[in-house]
Design a protein around this motif. Sequence first.
Motif, PDB file in Angstrom:
ATOM      1  N   MET A 107       0.858  -1.160   0.000  1.00 46.16           N
ATOM      2  CA  MET A 107       0.000   0.000   0.000  1.00 46.16           C
ATOM      3  C   MET A 107       0.908   1.228   0.000  1.00 46.16           C
ATOM      4  SD  MET A 107      -3.165   0.860   2.546  1.00 46.16           S
ATOM      5  CE  MET A 107      -3.138  -0.818   2.975  1.00 46.16           C
ATOM      6  N   ARG A 108       0.529   2.184  -0.806  1.00 41.85           N
ATOM      7  CA  ARG A 108       1.355   3.381  -0.948  1.00 41.85           C
ATOM      8  C   ARG A 108       0.504   4.611  -0.654  1.00 41.85           C
ATOM      9  NH1 ARG A 108       4.250   4.716  -6.524  1.00 41.85           N
ATOM     10  NH2 ARG A 108       2.362   3.674  -7.143  1.00 41.85           N
ATOM     11  N   GLU A 109       1.021   5.490   0.217  1.00 38.63           N
ATOM     12  CA  GLU A 109       0.306   6.719   0.545  1.00 38.63           C
ATOM     13  C   GLU A 109       0.633   7.784  -0.493  1.00 38.63           C
ATOM     14  OE1 GLU A 109      -0.549   9.710   4.267  1.00 38.63           O
ATOM     15  OE2 GLU A 109       0.329   7.735   4.611  1.00 38.63           O
ATOM     16  N   ILE A 110      -0.406   8.473  -0.955  1.00 33.30           N
ATOM     17  CA  ILE A 110      -0.249   9.545  -1.932  1.00 33.30           C
ATOM     18  C   ILE A 110      -1.006  10.767  -1.434  1.00 33.30           C
ATOM     19  CG2 ILE A 110       0.030   7.983  -3.901  1.00 33.30           C
ATOM     20  CD1 ILE A 110      -2.902   8.589  -4.665  1.00 33.30           C
ATOM     21  N   VAL A 111      -0.715  11.919  -2.026  1.00 36.47           N
ATOM     22  CA  VAL A 111      -1.522  13.106  -1.749  1.00 36.47           C
ATOM     23  C   VAL A 111      -2.665  13.119  -2.761  1.00 36.47           C
ATOM     24  CG1 VAL A 111       0.366  14.432  -0.722  1.00 36.47           C
ATOM     25  CG2 VAL A 111      -0.053  14.588  -3.165  1.00 36.47           C
ATOM     26  N   THR A 112      -3.783  13.669  -2.348  1.00 42.53           N
ATOM     27  CA  THR A 112      -4.988  13.643  -3.179  1.00 42.53           C
ATOM     28  C   THR A 112      -4.738  14.216  -4.569  1.00 42.53           C
ATOM     29  OG1 THR A 112      -6.299  13.859  -1.173  1.00 42.53           O
ATOM     30  CG2 THR A 112      -7.418  14.311  -3.242  1.00 42.53           C
ATOM     31  N   GLU A 113      -3.924  15.250  -4.664  1.00 41.77           N
ATOM     32  CA  GLU A 113      -3.654  15.907  -5.943  1.00 41.77           C
ATOM     33  C   GLU A 113      -3.075  14.938  -6.971  1.00 41.77           C
ATOM     34  OE1 GLU A 113      -3.758  19.099  -8.584  1.00 41.77           O
ATOM     35  OE2 GLU A 113      -4.709  18.856  -6.635  1.00 41.77           O
ATOM     36  N   GLU A 114      -2.383  13.903  -6.506  1.00 43.40           N
ATOM     37  CA  GLU A 114      -1.793  12.933  -7.430  1.00 43.40           C
ATOM     38  C   GLU A 114      -2.859  12.218  -8.270  1.00 43.40           C
ATOM     39  OE1 GLU A 114       1.584  10.497  -5.957  1.00 43.40           O
ATOM     40  OE2 GLU A 114       1.392  11.700  -4.136  1.00 43.40           O
ATOM     41  N   LEU A 115      -4.069  12.125  -7.758  1.00 46.34           N
ATOM     42  CA  LEU A 115      -5.152  11.484  -8.514  1.00 46.34           C
ATOM     43  C   LEU A 115      -5.419  12.217  -9.822  1.00 46.34           C
ATOM     44  CD1 LEU A 115      -7.668  10.878  -5.583  1.00 46.34           C
ATOM     45  CD2 LEU A 115      -6.136   9.196  -6.617  1.00 46.34           C
ATOM     46  N   ARG A 116      -5.202  13.522  -9.839  1.00 40.34           N
ATOM     47  CA  ARG A 116      -5.486  14.320 -11.030  1.00 40.34           C
ATOM     48  C   ARG A 116      -4.568  13.985 -12.195  1.00 40.34           C
ATOM     49  NH1 ARG A 116      -5.902  20.256 -10.420  1.00 40.34           N
ATOM     50  NH2 ARG A 116      -7.328  20.000 -12.153  1.00 40.34           N
ATOM     51  N   LYS A 153      -6.090 -10.430  -7.358  1.00 41.37           N
ATOM     52  CA  LYS A 153      -6.413  -9.599  -6.196  1.00 41.37           C
ATOM     53  C   LYS A 153      -5.717  -8.259  -6.313  1.00 41.37           C
ATOM     54  CE  LYS A 153      -2.916 -11.149  -2.948  1.00 41.37           C
ATOM     55  NZ  LYS A 153      -2.664 -11.641  -1.616  1.00 41.37           N
ATOM     56  N   PHE A 154      -6.257  -7.293  -5.593  1.00 43.21           N
ATOM     57  CA  PHE A 154      -5.672  -5.957  -5.570  1.00 43.21           C
ATOM     58  C   PHE A 154      -4.445  -5.982  -4.663  1.00 43.21           C
ATOM     59  CE2 PHE A 154     -10.131  -4.965  -6.550  1.00 43.21           C
ATOM     60  CZ  PHE A 154      -9.955  -4.194  -7.687  1.00 43.21           C
ATOM     61  N   GLU A 155      -3.300  -5.595  -5.222  1.00 40.50           N
ATOM     62  CA  GLU A 155      -2.072  -5.555  -4.436  1.00 40.50           C
ATOM     63  C   GLU A 155      -1.499  -4.147  -4.363  1.00 40.50           C
ATOM     64  OE1 GLU A 155       0.679  -8.568  -5.678  1.00 40.50           O
ATOM     65  OE2 GLU A 155      -0.895 -10.088  -5.764  1.00 40.50           O
ATOM     66  N   ASP A 156      -1.568  -3.399  -5.455  1.00 39.52           N
ATOM     67  CA  ASP A 156      -1.020  -2.039  -5.504  1.00 39.52           C
ATOM     68  C   ASP A 156      -2.123  -1.040  -5.188  1.00 39.52           C
ATOM     69  OD1 ASP A 156       1.521  -2.960  -6.254  1.00 39.52           O
ATOM     70  OD2 ASP A 156       0.887  -3.106  -8.342  1.00 39.52           O
ATOM     71  N   VAL A 157      -2.412  -0.893  -3.904  1.00 44.54           N
ATOM     72  CA  VAL A 157      -3.492  -0.028  -3.439  1.00 44.54           C
ATOM     73  C   VAL A 157      -2.882   1.274  -2.935  1.00 44.54           C
ATOM     74  CG1 VAL A 157      -5.370   0.171  -1.763  1.00 44.54           C
ATOM     75  CG2 VAL A 157      -4.887  -2.044  -2.847  1.00 44.54           C
ATOM     76  N   PHE A 158      -3.573   2.387  -3.204  1.00 42.47           N
ATOM     77  CA  PHE A 158      -3.133   3.708  -2.760  1.00 42.47           C
ATOM     78  C   PHE A 158      -4.032   4.183  -1.620  1.00 42.47           C
ATOM     79  CE2 PHE A 158      -2.070   3.521  -7.293  1.00 42.47           C
ATOM     80  CZ  PHE A 158      -0.724   3.849  -7.260  1.00 42.47           C
ATOM     81  N   VAL A 159      -3.471   4.900  -0.676  1.00 42.29           N
ATOM     82  CA  VAL A 159      -4.235   5.514   0.403  1.00 42.29           C
ATOM     83  C   VAL A 159      -4.016   7.026   0.346  1.00 42.29           C
ATOM     84  CG1 VAL A 159      -2.393   5.167   2.099  1.00 42.29           C
ATOM     85  CG2 VAL A 159      -4.718   5.515   2.886  1.00 42.29           C
ATOM     86  N   PHE A 160      -5.113   7.774   0.511  1.00 44.17           N
ATOM     87  CA  PHE A 160      -5.025   9.237   0.559  1.00 44.17           C
ATOM     88  C   PHE A 160      -6.093   9.755   1.502  1.00 44.17           C
ATOM     89  CE2 PHE A 160      -7.986   8.245  -2.820  1.00 44.17           C
ATOM     90  CZ  PHE A 160      -8.980   9.206  -2.730  1.00 44.17           C
ATOM     91  N   ARG A 161      -5.944  11.011   1.900  1.00 36.54           N
ATOM     92  CA  ARG A 161      -6.893  11.619   2.826  1.00 36.54           C
ATOM     93  C   ARG A 161      -7.493  12.868   2.192  1.00 36.54           C
ATOM     94  NH1 ARG A 161      -3.459   8.674   5.041  1.00 36.54           N
ATOM     95  NH2 ARG A 161      -3.664   7.547   6.975  1.00 36.54           N
ATOM     96  N   ARG A 162      -8.824  13.000   2.386  1.00 36.33           N
ATOM     97  CA  ARG A 162      -9.522  14.178   1.846  1.00 36.33           C
ATOM     98  C   ARG A 162     -10.749  14.438   2.688  1.00 36.33           C
ATOM     99  NH1 ARG A 162     -11.950  16.732  -3.160  1.00 36.33           N
ATOM    100  NH2 ARG A 162     -11.814  18.739  -2.395  1.00 36.33           N
ATOM    101  N   ASP A 163     -10.952  15.685   3.038  1.00 37.81           N
ATOM    102  CA  ASP A 163     -12.122  16.106   3.824  1.00 37.81           C
ATOM    103  C   ASP A 163     -12.277  15.284   5.101  1.00 37.81           C
ATOM    104  OD1 ASP A 163     -12.723  17.975   1.859  1.00 37.81           O
ATOM    105  OD2 ASP A 163     -14.029  16.593   0.768  1.00 37.81           O
ATOM    106  N   GLY A 164     -11.158  14.984   5.760  1.00 35.62           N
ATOM    107  CA  GLY A 164     -11.192  14.242   7.013  1.00 35.62           C
ATOM    108  C   GLY A 164     -11.422  12.749   6.864  1.00 35.62           C
ATOM    109  N   LEU A 165     -11.473  12.261   5.634  1.00 39.24           N
ATOM    110  CA  LEU A 165     -11.701  10.831   5.397  1.00 39.24           C
ATOM    111  C   LEU A 165     -10.437  10.166   4.883  1.00 39.24           C
ATOM    112  CD1 LEU A 165     -15.134  10.967   3.503  1.00 39.24           C
ATOM    113  CD2 LEU A 165     -14.750  10.450   5.925  1.00 39.24           C
TER     114      LEU A 165
END
Length: 185
Positions: free
Chosen positions: A1-10, A49-61
């Motif tokens: 699992m890799r943490e990203i900043v929300t802006e990276e989704l764009r 199965k999903f192995e390369d999952v990203f985690v990010f935080r937005r609006d407190g979630l």
Amino acid sequence: MREIVTEELRYMEGREGLILQGCGGSLDEWVDGINQLLTEESILLNGSKFEDVFVFRRDGLTCLLFPFEGVELDAGKLAMWRLKTHEQFGGTWLSDYVNNRLGGFETSQEQAKPDCPLIGEDGNIFHLIGVASRTLRRNGLFEQAEEMRERIMGGACRDYFEALNIIGEYVNITDGSEPSMDMGT
């Protein structure tokens, strides 16, 4: 699992995935649970199965992105499952999330190498790779960050100086006092 900043989704235009919103507790348990649930529902196929999952935080979630690359799935069943469980998981597609919450995708045109303040940093190669990777990702160069890391860590790189040369192919190595060409956010 890799943490990203929300802006990276764009900068993930052309990619698709499932985003679950409001994930609490152990994120590894979330990933394992979703993989098991989707396997039981015959959505994930042939042991995929999903192995390369990203985690990010937005609006407190805390949110998880399950990218579809490298996963064999039944998209129709997944779409029905997402609708059926939306209230429970807040599931949405990556493309819908970016367009409706982040203002749409950024088109990454051919970009120059961003400046990266490595001179004067801790010389540990793992630290330098991390700083350069973050610089690339902040500038929307996600694939280049992964490619650089793989070239250095994948076993073909023979020594410290070769690793520095590879980093220099992706970023302009600066001392931090020079004006930045930061092209991202």
